[in-house]
Enzyme design. Structure first.
Site, short mmCIF file in Angstrom:
data_model
loop_
_atom_site.label_atom_id
_atom_site.label_comp_id
_atom_site.label_asym_id
_atom_site.label_seq_id
_atom_site.Cartn_x
_atom_site.Cartn_y
_atom_site.Cartn_z
N CYS A 1 0.85 -1.19 0.00
CA CYS A 1 0.00 0.00 0.00
C CYS A 1 0.88 1.24 0.00
CB CYS A 1 -0.90 0.01 1.23
SG CYS A 1 -1.83 -1.53 1.44
N SER B 1 2.69 -4.43 3.41
CA SER B 1 3.59 -3.30 3.63
C SER B 1 2.78 -2.06 3.34
CB SER B 1 4.78 -3.35 2.66
OG SER B 1 5.53 -4.51 2.84
N CYS B 2 3.01 -1.01 4.09
CA CYS B 2 2.31 0.26 3.85
C CYS B 2 3.32 1.37 4.05
CB CYS B 2 1.12 0.42 4.80
SG CYS B 2 0.10 1.85 4.41
N VAL B 3 3.54 2.14 3.02
CA VAL B 3 4.54 3.19 3.08
C VAL B 3 3.99 4.50 2.52
CG1 VAL B 3 6.48 1.59 2.91
CG2 VAL B 3 5.52 2.57 0.83
#
Length: 128
Positions: free
Chosen positions: A80, A106-108
């Site tokens: 994401c 994963s969220c960055v």
């Protein structure tokens, strides 16, 4: 493209606008390109806050998954991208309604997302 790879395309999600596919099936896995909040019926970006945009992104993902013969429950990994981590809670609330199987994620935050949208999501699903 080799015989082992299958290109996935549906008119119910935004068309690829460059040299890529909505998704590719490789063996038992489906790799979806990142989806942004484009309404496939109008071709226009969804206006509004990150919640409105995340909802459209998730609906687009659902249509590509369906075309590939699977659904949200088959997703094993998401990546994401948010334009601003301050939107994490609102984004997460929408995301959680769709990805109830709790895939790895994963969220960055990134500097910029194409078309200056607030979020983008890519997924890997398992059809085996």
């Amino acid at each position: 493209m080799s015989k082992e790879l299958e290109i996935i395309a549906t008119k119910k999600a935004p068309a690829a606008i460059g040299p890529y596919s909505q998704a590719v099936v490789a063996g038992d896995f489906v790799y979806l390109s990142g989806q942004i909040p484009i309404n496939p019926e109008t071709g226009e970006l969804v206006e509004g806050d990150v919640s409105a945009q995340a909802d459209q992104v998730c609906r687009n993902i659902g249509e590509v998954l369906k075309e590939a013969g699977c659904g949200y429950e088959n997703v094993v990994k998401t990546t994401c991208f948010l334009a601003d981590l301050k939107d994490f809670a609102a984004f997460n609330e929408v995301y959680g309604r769709y990805f109830t199987g709790k895939p790895a994620r994963s969220c960055v935050a990134v500097r910029e997302i194409p078309k200056s949208v607030l979020c983008e999501v890519e997924v890997i699903a398992y059809r085996g």
